[in-house]
Scaffold this motif. Structure first.
Motif, PDB file in Angstrom:
ATOM      1  N   GLU A 136       0.824  -1.203   0.000  1.00 38.47           N
ATOM      2  CA  GLU A 136       0.000   0.000   0.000  1.00 38.47           C
ATOM      3  C   GLU A 136       0.862   1.258   0.000  1.00 38.47           C
ATOM      4  OE1 GLU A 136      -3.861  -0.275   2.456  1.00 38.47           O
ATOM      5  OE2 GLU A 136      -2.431  -1.591   3.474  1.00 38.47           O
ATOM      6  N   ILE A 137       0.367   2.319  -0.632  1.00 43.56           N
ATOM      7  CA  ILE A 137       1.059   3.605  -0.536  1.00 43.56           C
ATOM      8  C   ILE A 137       0.693   4.206   0.825  1.00 43.56           C
ATOM      9  CG2 ILE A 137       1.271   5.950  -1.457  1.00 43.56           C
ATOM     10  CD1 ILE A 137       0.880   4.888  -4.217  1.00 43.56           C
ATOM     11  N   VAL A 138       1.695   4.289   1.703  1.00 37.30           N
ATOM     12  CA  VAL A 138       1.417   4.750   3.063  1.00 37.30           C
ATOM     13  C   VAL A 138       1.838   6.202   3.275  1.00 37.30           C
ATOM     14  CG1 VAL A 138       1.392   2.494   4.181  1.00 37.30           C
ATOM     15  CG2 VAL A 138       3.580   3.646   3.818  1.00 37.30           C
ATOM     16  N   MET A 139       2.696   6.721   2.415  1.00 39.15           N
ATOM     17  CA  MET A 139       3.076   8.129   2.490  1.00 39.15           C
ATOM     18  C   MET A 139       3.297   8.619   1.071  1.00 39.15           C
ATOM     19  SD  MET A 139       6.080   8.187   5.427  1.00 39.15           S
ATOM     20  CE  MET A 139       6.270   9.955   5.647  1.00 39.15           C
ATOM     21  N   SER A 140       2.954   9.886   0.809  1.00 41.18           N
ATOM     22  CA  SER A 140       3.347  10.474  -0.468  1.00 41.18           C
ATOM     23  C   SER A 140       3.520  11.961  -0.257  1.00 41.18           C
ATOM     24  CB  SER A 140       2.323  10.169  -1.555  1.00 41.18           C
ATOM     25  OG  SER A 140       1.204  10.996  -1.421  1.00 41.18           O
ATOM     26  N   GLY A 141       4.500  12.530  -0.941  1.00 35.45           N
ATOM     27  CA  GLY A 141       4.746  13.956  -0.785  1.00 35.45           C
ATOM     28  C   GLY A 141       6.087  14.340  -1.360  1.00 35.45           C
ATOM     29  N   SER A 142       6.461  15.607  -1.161  1.00 39.38           N
ATOM     30  CA  SER A 142       7.755  16.090  -1.635  1.00 39.38           C
ATOM     31  C   SER A 142       8.835  15.457  -0.758  1.00 39.38           C
ATOM     32  CB  SER A 142       7.808  17.607  -1.512  1.00 39.38           C
ATOM     33  OG  SER A 142       7.780  17.956  -0.141  1.00 39.38           O
ATOM     34  N   PRO A 143      10.097  15.444  -1.239  1.00 41.07           N
ATOM     35  CA  PRO A 143      11.177  14.913  -0.396  1.00 41.07           C
ATOM     36  C   PRO A 143      11.222  15.599   0.980  1.00 41.07           C
ATOM     37  CG  PRO A 143      11.971  15.202  -2.627  1.00 41.07           C
ATOM     38  CD  PRO A 143      10.585  15.774  -2.603  1.00 41.07           C
ATOM     39  N   GLU A 144      10.986  16.913   1.009  1.00 40.46           N
ATOM     40  CA  GLU A 144      10.979  17.620   2.305  1.00 40.46           C
ATOM     41  C   GLU A 144       9.923  17.036   3.225  1.00 40.46           C
ATOM     42  OE1 GLU A 144      10.991  19.183  -0.582  1.00 40.46           O
ATOM     43  OE2 GLU A 144      12.898  20.274  -0.571  1.00 40.46           O
ATOM     44  N   GLU A 145       8.746  16.787   2.675  1.00 36.81           N
ATOM     45  CA  GLU A 145       7.649  16.250   3.502  1.00 36.81           C
ATOM     46  C   GLU A 145       7.956  14.827   3.980  1.00 36.81           C
ATOM     47  OE1 GLU A 145       4.028  18.812   1.420  1.00 36.81           O
ATOM     48  OE2 GLU A 145       4.583  16.859   0.609  1.00 36.81           O
ATOM     49  N   ILE A 146       8.474  14.014   3.063  1.00 38.49           N
ATOM     50  CA  ILE A 146       8.714  12.605   3.404  1.00 38.49           C
ATOM     51  C   ILE A 146       9.837  12.467   4.437  1.00 38.49           C
ATOM     52  CG2 ILE A 146       9.481  10.356   2.494  1.00 38.49           C
ATOM     53  CD1 ILE A 146       6.658  11.063   1.584  1.00 38.49           C
ATOM     54  N   PHE A 147      10.894  13.284   4.261  1.00 40.04           N
ATOM     55  CA  PHE A 147      12.061  13.119   5.128  1.00 40.04           C
ATOM     56  C   PHE A 147      12.042  14.028   6.350  1.00 40.04           C
ATOM     57  CE2 PHE A 147      13.986  11.537   1.005  1.00 40.04           C
ATOM     58  CZ  PHE A 147      13.864  10.205   1.368  1.00 40.04           C
ATOM     59  N   ARG A 148      10.843  14.562   6.660  1.00 43.20           N
ATOM     60  CA  ARG A 148      10.696  15.405   7.836  1.00 43.20           C
ATOM     61  C   ARG A 148      10.605  14.534   9.089  1.00 43.20           C
ATOM     62  NH1 ARG A 148       5.925  19.068   6.565  1.00 43.20           N
ATOM     63  NH2 ARG A 148       7.408  20.150   5.227  1.00 43.20           N
ATOM     64  N   ASP A 149      10.075  13.331   8.903  1.00 37.59           N
ATOM     65  CA  ASP A 149       9.732  12.514  10.068  1.00 37.59           C
ATOM     66  C   ASP A 149      10.482  11.171  10.060  1.00 37.59           C
ATOM     67  OD1 ASP A 149       8.555  11.225  12.165  1.00 37.59           O
ATOM     68  OD2 ASP A 149       6.508  11.816  11.630  1.00 37.59           O
ATOM     69  N   GLY A 150      11.660  11.172  10.650  1.00 34.08           N
ATOM     70  CA  GLY A 150      12.499   9.981  10.675  1.00 34.08           C
ATOM     71  C   GLY A 150      11.839   8.809  11.389  1.00 34.08           C
ATOM     72  N   GLU A 151      11.082   9.114  12.437  1.00 34.55           N
ATOM     73  CA  GLU A 151      10.434   8.050  13.216  1.00 34.55           C
ATOM     74  C   GLU A 151       9.366   7.333  12.389  1.00 34.55           C
ATOM     75  OE1 GLU A 151      11.283   6.765  16.197  1.00 34.55           O
ATOM     76  OE2 GLU A 151      13.007   8.098  15.872  1.00 34.55           O
ATOM     77  N   LYS A 152       8.598   8.139  11.655  1.00 39.06           N
ATOM     78  CA  LYS A 152       7.542   7.558  10.829  1.00 39.06           C
ATOM     79  C   LYS A 152       8.147   6.659   9.750  1.00 39.06           C
ATOM     80  CE  LYS A 152       3.310   8.829   8.466  1.00 39.06           C
ATOM     81  NZ  LYS A 152       2.554   9.932   7.865  1.00 39.06           N
ATOM     82  N   LEU A 153       9.214   7.148   9.115  1.00 36.49           N
ATOM     83  CA  LEU A 153       9.885   6.337   8.089  1.00 36.49           C
ATOM     84  C   LEU A 153      10.368   5.023   8.683  1.00 36.49           C
ATOM     85  CD1 LEU A 153      12.136   8.749   6.025  1.00 36.49           C
ATOM     86  CD2 LEU A 153      10.290   7.327   5.159  1.00 36.49           C
ATOM     87  N   LYS A 154      10.929   5.128   9.876  1.00 39.22           N
ATOM     88  CA  LYS A 154      11.458   3.949  10.555  1.00 39.22           C
ATOM     89  C   LYS A 154      10.366   2.894  10.735  1.00 39.22           C
ATOM     90  CE  LYS A 154      15.218   3.721  13.756  1.00 39.22           C
ATOM     91  NZ  LYS A 154      15.845   4.428  14.873  1.00 39.22           N
ATOM     92  N   SER A 155       9.150   3.360  11.032  1.00 40.81           N
ATOM     93  CA  SER A 155       8.041   2.421  11.241  1.00 40.81           C
ATOM     94  C   SER A 155       7.717   1.656   9.948  1.00 40.81           C
ATOM     95  CB  SER A 155       6.810   3.145  11.782  1.00 40.81           C
ATOM     96  OG  SER A 155       6.219   3.921  10.756  1.00 40.81           O
ATOM     97  N   PHE A 156       8.151   2.192   8.796  1.00 36.69           N
ATOM     98  CA  PHE A 156       7.957   1.480   7.527  1.00 36.69           C
ATOM     99  C   PHE A 156       9.246   0.806   7.065  1.00 36.69           C
ATOM    100  CE2 PHE A 156       4.745   4.998   7.152  1.00 36.69           C
ATOM    101  CZ  PHE A 156       3.657   4.186   7.437  1.00 36.69           C
ATOM    102  N   GLY A 157      10.212   0.682   7.989  1.00 35.73           N
ATOM    103  CA  GLY A 157      11.452  -0.024   7.681  1.00 35.73           C
ATOM    104  C   GLY A 157      12.443   0.779   6.862  1.00 35.73           C
ATOM    105  N   LEU A 158      12.327   2.117   6.917  1.00 32.85           N
ATOM    106  CA  LEU A 158      13.214   2.960   6.105  1.00 32.85           C
ATOM    107  C   LEU A 158      13.998   3.940   6.977  1.00 32.85           C
ATOM    108  CD1 LEU A 158      10.621   3.752   3.307  1.00 32.85           C
ATOM    109  CD2 LEU A 158      12.554   2.195   3.116  1.00 32.85           C
ATOM    110  N   GLU A 159      15.100   4.414   6.410  1.00 32.37           N
ATOM    111  CA  GLU A 159      15.961   5.363   7.127  1.00 32.37           C
ATOM    112  C   GLU A 159      15.874   6.737   6.462  1.00 32.37           C
ATOM    113  OE1 GLU A 159      17.929   4.561   9.732  1.00 32.37           O
ATOM    114  OE2 GLU A 159      17.344   2.448   9.690  1.00 32.37           O
ATOM    115  N   LEU A 160      16.365   7.731   7.156  1.00 32.57           N
ATOM    116  CA  LEU A 160      16.511   9.057   6.533  1.00 32.57           C
ATOM    117  C   LEU A 160      17.725   9.022   5.594  1.00 32.57           C
ATOM    118  CD1 LEU A 160      16.118  11.452   9.589  1.00 32.57           C
ATOM    119  CD2 LEU A 160      14.552  11.255   7.651  1.00 32.57           C
TER     120      LEU A 160
END
Ligand code: ADP
Ligand code: MG
Length: 275
Positions: free
Chosen positions: A215-239
């Motif tokens: 599923e697409i769980v986040m979408s946005g500009s790079p600034e928007e996506i990489f604003r929240d390191g914790e949220k990314l982490k919850s999807f198995g991704l890093e900053l």
């Protein structure tokens, strides 16, 4: 009208798992989209759906108003959407580099004379012009991958999908391919979809989609996506690494403000702090 439209697409390989669930997005001509997501999140499945290699179980994929499910126009979709996959060995068929690159355009009925020009253009784009008569079997992994990318460039697609296609290259090779892609976008209005696990590569896109469990769980500009390191982490991704460093510095009280996505942005902010 957007060039590419993906509407409510679901796909499963077997009864157990849904590889994609209700995915919708569109892309304009000349737009650069990055798709990121943990292993098995459905990225390659999406790539295969985009050029009609597989068809949606439900929902639709259309390019320039042509639906991938339209059997008579499948050829048209393949012409418009070029996909470079992860493993270059799967894509190489001929025993000489130039024949390999000619294969796609020949199949699409491109005139002989133009094929020669396209081979020149494609090999030059990936910095492999000296290997025109070489045997693909003798090339390194990175060189094979460049040939695979050249093979797709020779098709002059309107949409170029790179499915982790730079993963086998060294950082310099990766940079070169990315600058080719950037140029195709800028000068020829090619729509680029890069699937990558290099966050710094994704940071170069106009828009990012994060896939998780189909599923697409986040979408946005790079600034928007990489604003929240914790949220990314919850999807198995890093900053991206520069963003990670900036975040750590902020936590230690260094007054860095605004988005930091690249090494150069980080350097600029640090230099500004020293003034
Ligand atoms: P990604 O490219 O993000 O790693 P994939 O699109 O390859 O993800 O895979 C999505 C899901 O579909 C995973 O659960 C994977 O195991 C499954 N899958 C992928 N290819 C096949 C296949 N050929 N047969 C069965 N299951 C598959
Ligand atoms: Mg994959």
């Amino acid at each position: 009208m957007p060039l590419l439209k993906v509407e409510n697409v679901s796909y499963s390989y077997d009864k157990k798992t849904k590889a994609l669930k209700n995915v919708s997005f569109s892309a304009e001509k000349g737009e650069h989209i990055a798709v990121i997501g943990h292993n098995g999140s459905g990225k390659s499945t999406l790539a295969k759906l985009l050029n009609g290699l597989i068809l949606p179980e439900s929902g639709t994929v259309s390019v320039d108003g042509i639906f991938s499910s339209d059997k008579e126009k499948r050829f048209e979709i393949r012409k418009k959407v070029g996909v470079v996959f992860q493993n270059p060995d799967n894509g190489i068929i001929a025993s000489i580099v130039e024949d390999d690159i000619a294969f796609g355009p020949e199949n699409l009925g491109v005139p002989r004379k133009e094929i020669g020009e396209r081979i020149d253009f494609a090999l030059k784009s990936v910095g492999m012009e000296e290997y025109r008569s070489a045997s693909p079997a003798r090339l390194s992994g990175g060189q094979k991958q460049r040939v695979a990318i050249a093979g797709v460039l020779a098709l002059k697609p309107e949409i170029l999908v790179l499915d982790e296609s730079t993963a086998m290259l060294d950082p310099q090779g990766r940079k070169e391919i990315l600058s080719v892609v950037e140029k195709l976008k800028r000068e020829q209005g090619v729509t680029v979809i890069t699937i990558t696990h290099y966050m710094e590569e994704a940071a170069e896109a106009d828009r990012i989609f994060v896939l998780s469990h189909g599923e697409i769980v986040m979408s946005g500009s790079p600034e928007e996506i990489f604003r929240d390191g914790e949220k990314l982490k919850s999807f198995g991704l890093e900053l991206p690494y520069p963003a990670y460093i900036a975040q750590k510095l902020k936590e230690k009280g260094v007054p860095i403000d605004g988005a930091v996505l690249s090494e150069s942005e980080l350097a600029e902010k640090l230099v500004a702090l020293c003034r």
